[in-house]
Design a protein around this motif. Structure first.
Motif, PDB file in Angstrom:
ATOM      1  N   LEU A 223       0.858  -1.365   0.122  1.00 49.54           N
ATOM      2  CA  LEU A 223      -0.682   0.426  -0.160  1.00 49.54           C
ATOM      3  C   LEU A 223       0.843   1.439  -0.238  1.00 49.54           C
ATOM      4  N   GLN A 224       1.960   0.918   0.783  1.00 49.63           N
ATOM      5  CA  GLN A 224       3.071   2.661   1.085  1.00 49.63           C
ATOM      6  C   GLN A 224       3.357   2.482  -1.042  1.00 49.63           C
ATOM      7  N   GLN A 225       3.870   1.353  -1.680  1.00 47.77           N
ATOM      8  CA  GLN A 225       5.050   1.493  -2.795  1.00 47.77           C
ATOM      9  C   GLN A 225       3.384   2.108  -3.598  1.00 47.77           C
ATOM     10  N   ALA A 226       2.238   1.483  -4.057  1.00 47.17           N
ATOM     11  CA  ALA A 226       0.989   2.111  -3.774  1.00 47.17           C
ATOM     12  C   ALA A 226       0.810   3.646  -4.171  1.00 47.17           C
ATOM     13  N   ARG A 227       0.599   4.655  -2.853  1.00 48.83           N
ATOM     14  CA  ARG A 227       1.216   5.392  -2.831  1.00 48.83           C
ATOM     15  C   ARG A 227       2.065   6.194  -3.263  1.00 48.83           C
ATOM     16  N   LYS A 228       3.096   5.730  -3.737  1.00 53.51           N
ATOM     17  CA  LYS A 228       4.024   5.934  -4.703  1.00 53.51           C
ATOM     18  C   LYS A 228       3.593   6.117  -6.359  1.00 53.51           C
ATOM     19  N   GLU A 229       3.294   5.427  -6.062  1.00 60.22           N
ATOM     20  CA  GLU A 229       2.953   4.353  -7.395  1.00 60.22           C
ATOM     21  C   GLU A 229       1.343   5.272  -8.636  1.00 60.22           C
ATOM     22  N   LEU A 230       1.252   5.446  -8.144  1.00 51.93           N
ATOM     23  CA  LEU A 230      -0.172   5.139  -7.654  1.00 51.93           C
ATOM     24  C   LEU A 230      -0.526   7.187  -8.068  1.00 51.93           C
ATOM     25  N   PRO A 231      -1.296   7.707  -9.018  1.00 52.11           N
ATOM     26  CA  PRO A 231      -1.910   8.961  -8.822  1.00 52.11           C
ATOM     27  C   PRO A 231      -2.553   9.353  -7.967  1.00 52.11           C
ATOM     28  N   ALA A 232      -2.423  10.444  -7.035  1.00 47.41           N
ATOM     29  CA  ALA A 232      -3.286  10.614  -5.464  1.00 47.41           C
ATOM     30  C   ALA A 232      -4.682  11.378  -6.043  1.00 47.41           C
ATOM     31  N   LEU A 233      -5.498  10.288  -7.250  1.00 52.28           N
ATOM     32  CA  LEU A 233      -6.985  10.693  -7.354  1.00 52.28           C
ATOM     33  C   LEU A 233      -7.374  10.169  -6.216  1.00 52.28           C
ATOM     34  N   PRO A 234      -9.080  11.016  -5.974  1.00 53.38           N
ATOM     35  CA  PRO A 234      -9.720  10.883  -4.429  1.00 53.38           C
ATOM     36  C   PRO A 234      -9.762   9.260  -4.484  1.00 53.38           C
ATOM     37  N   GLY A 235     -10.815   8.477  -5.417  1.00 55.82           N
ATOM     38  CA  GLY A 235     -10.936   7.562  -5.587  1.00 55.82           C
ATOM     39  C   GLY A 235      -9.840   6.241  -5.134  1.00 55.82           C
ATOM     40  N   ILE A 236      -8.999   6.806  -5.131  1.00 54.85           N
ATOM     41  CA  ILE A 236      -7.421   5.834  -4.895  1.00 54.85           C
ATOM     42  C   ILE A 236      -6.724   6.274  -3.821  1.00 54.85           C
ATOM     43  N   SER A 237      -6.594   7.148  -3.299  1.00 60.51           N
ATOM     44  CA  SER A 237      -6.718   7.522  -1.868  1.00 60.51           C
ATOM     45  C   SER A 237      -6.794   6.947  -0.950  1.00 60.51           C
ATOM     46  N   GLN A 238      -8.806   7.318  -0.834  1.00 64.05           N
ATOM     47  CA  GLN A 238      -9.702   7.054   0.386  1.00 64.05           C
ATOM     48  C   GLN A 238      -9.462   5.190  -0.166  1.00 64.05           C
ATOM     49  N   ALA A 239      -9.287   4.518  -1.212  1.00 61.63           N
ATOM     50  CA  ALA A 239      -9.221   3.643  -1.138  1.00 61.63           C
ATOM     51  C   ALA A 239      -8.188   2.836  -0.811  1.00 61.63           C
ATOM     52  N   LEU A 240      -6.847   3.390  -0.837  1.00 60.19           N
ATOM     53  CA  LEU A 240      -5.777   3.285  -0.073  1.00 60.19           C
ATOM     54  C   LEU A 240      -5.674   2.976   0.874  1.00 60.19           C
ATOM     55  N   ASP A 241      -6.292   4.466   1.732  1.00 58.89           N
ATOM     56  CA  ASP A 241      -6.678   4.141   3.449  1.00 58.89           C
ATOM     57  C   ASP A 241      -7.485   3.300   3.957  1.00 58.89           C
ATOM     58  N   HIS A 242      -8.701   3.088   3.304  1.00 60.29           N
ATOM     59  CA  HIS A 242      -9.033   2.246   4.136  1.00 60.29           C
ATOM     60  C   HIS A 242      -8.878   0.845   3.975  1.00 60.29           C
ATOM     61  N   LEU A 243      -7.783  -0.072   2.958  1.00 54.87           N
ATOM     62  CA  LEU A 243      -7.657  -1.049   2.930  1.00 54.87           C
ATOM     63  C   LEU A 243      -6.657  -1.134   4.055  1.00 54.87           C
ATOM     64  N   GLN A 244      -5.297   0.355   3.984  1.00 57.36           N
ATOM     65  CA  GLN A 244      -5.053   0.106   5.308  1.00 57.36           C
ATOM     66  C   GLN A 244      -5.278   0.372   6.584  1.00 57.36           C
ATOM     67  N   TRP A 245      -6.240   0.862   6.997  1.00 55.52           N
ATOM     68  CA  TRP A 245      -7.059   1.312   8.193  1.00 55.52           C
ATOM     69  C   TRP A 245      -7.792  -0.591   8.483  1.00 55.52           C
ATOM     70  N   LEU A 246      -8.223  -1.447   7.536  1.00 53.95           N
ATOM     71  CA  LEU A 246      -8.925  -2.336   7.405  1.00 53.95           C
ATOM     72  C   LEU A 246      -8.015  -3.972   7.578  1.00 53.95           C
TER      73      LEU A 246
END
Length: 382
Positions: A223-246
């Protein structure tokens, strides 16, 4: 062909296996009830348009169809219970707050899902409607894990993804619908060369992100790697945050991430998961968030849930020892019949040996017997 031969991928369930499956089914329903889920029993068949509403082509191909001799309308034998439960929530219960529902019953498939799979799974599932927050996602994940643990399977691994990541990238890709489908196919097969060719016309950051998804799998560090490689679009940022929390709230299980996993992409609207057990060849349970499931019934509600095939779970679960029974003679004496009835009221299994069958062996292990002593019927060890 002999009349007793069943169709391909359809089989009888014989006593020992049936007992094992039934014990698991009861444990699953008991666990769901402990979480506050109410049992519903949808019909085996209903109007085709209701069964297939919003489910996509895959379920359509899996559904047996027939004509209703009363109305002349097309009907279907359910291949999945989730659309039925969504209909129940939307129209029959119609509650304004949170609704927790569970179910367990057979579904029928026109084709087996795998080479050795049955076409008559026994589907168990649990779903929560009316809450869009992560609390509901975590509750369903926790319930799924507790249910599998209650059935005594091997060490568990939770594999997670989120449909919003690919969806957000495709929305920004500028591709047509047919091209998007080709990209989804390439991602599913992790075909990097096909992705390179298909994403040439995309904006540079989007194309690079789509190509990077095939390598974004592993433990939660992905998930940390994905934050570096994927654009910070709202849907992507929220999805990564949710996966990290879960992932941070799951204890006692291994967590893996695969951001290119698109199973159920057309169905899920957010987090999705598959749970594997050590020694099992495929996932024992699958689930996720599907907020659009009630839209076709005129009532869009947040929804998250999971389902599994009890028959598949039974193959991975620890086989439990037979519960010992009591052997009793057959007789018409009132005292004997009263003694047998009293033992059964206490929850004991009492097997009466019919005349002439004293030497036969059956499914039940009898470690005690009912015998007459000093004019009384008493239970003694064998």
């Amino acid at each position: 062909m002999s009349a007793w031969v069943l169709p391909d991928h359809i089989a009888d369930v014989l006593p020992s296996e049936a007992r094992h499956i039934e014990e698991i089914r009861r444990d699953l329903l008991d666990m769901a009830r402990c979480y506050g889920y109410e049992l519903v029993m949808p019909p085996m068949l209903e109007h085709l348009e209701s069964l297939l509403s919003g489910t996509g082509e895959a379920l359509d191909l899996q559904t047996f169809k027939l004509v209703d001799q009363i109305s002349g309308r097309m009907m279907g034998l359910r291949a999945d219970s989730t659309p039925q439960v969504a209909r129940i929530d939307a129209h029959l219960l119609n509650r304004s707050g949170v609704t927790r529902l569970c179910y367990c019953g057979p579904v029928l498939h026109t084709r087996p899902a795998a080479p050795h799979a049955t076409r008559e799974p026994l589907q168990f599932g649990a779903e929560i409607y009316g809450h869009a927050g992560l609390e509901a996602d975590l509750e369903v994940l926790t319930l799924t894990l507790d249910a599998l643990k209650a059935c005594k399977v091997g060490a568990l691994t939770v594999d997670m993804a989120d449909a919003r990541i690919v969806g957000s990238l495709l929305d920004e890709s500028g591709l047509g619908s047919s091209q998007k489908n080709e990209v989804l196919s390439a991602l599913t097969s992790k075909d990097s060369s096909a992705l390179t060719e298909l994403t040439q016309s995309c904006p540079q950051t989007v194309g690079a992100a789509l190509r990077s998804l095939v390598n974004l799998y592993g433990n939660a560090d992905v998930l940390q790697q994905a934050r570096k490689e994927l654009p910070a679009l709202p849907g992507i940022s929220q999805a990564l945050d949710h996966l990290q929390w879960l992932a941070g709230h799951l204890e006692g299980v291994k967590v893996s991430i695969d951001l290119a996993d698109l199973r159920g992409y057309a169905y899920y609207t957010g987090m999705r998961f598959s749970i594997y057990a050590a020694g099992a060849s495929d996932a024992l349970a699958r689930g996720g968030r599907y907020d659009e499931v009630g839209s076709v019934f005129g009532r869009k509600r947040p929804a998250v849930g999971f389902s599994l095939d009890v028959k598949v779970l039974a193959q991975a679960a620890e086989v439990r020892p037979l519960r010992a029974a009591i052997r009793a003679p057959w007789g018409e004496a009132a005292a004997l019949r009263a003694a047998i009835a009293d033992l059964r009221r206490q929850g004991e299994t009492v097997v009466c040996v019919l005349p002439g069958h004293e030497s036969e062996v059956d499914e039940f292990h009898c470690d005690r017997e009912l015998v007459q002593a000093a004019g009384q019927w008493v239970v003694t060890a064998i």
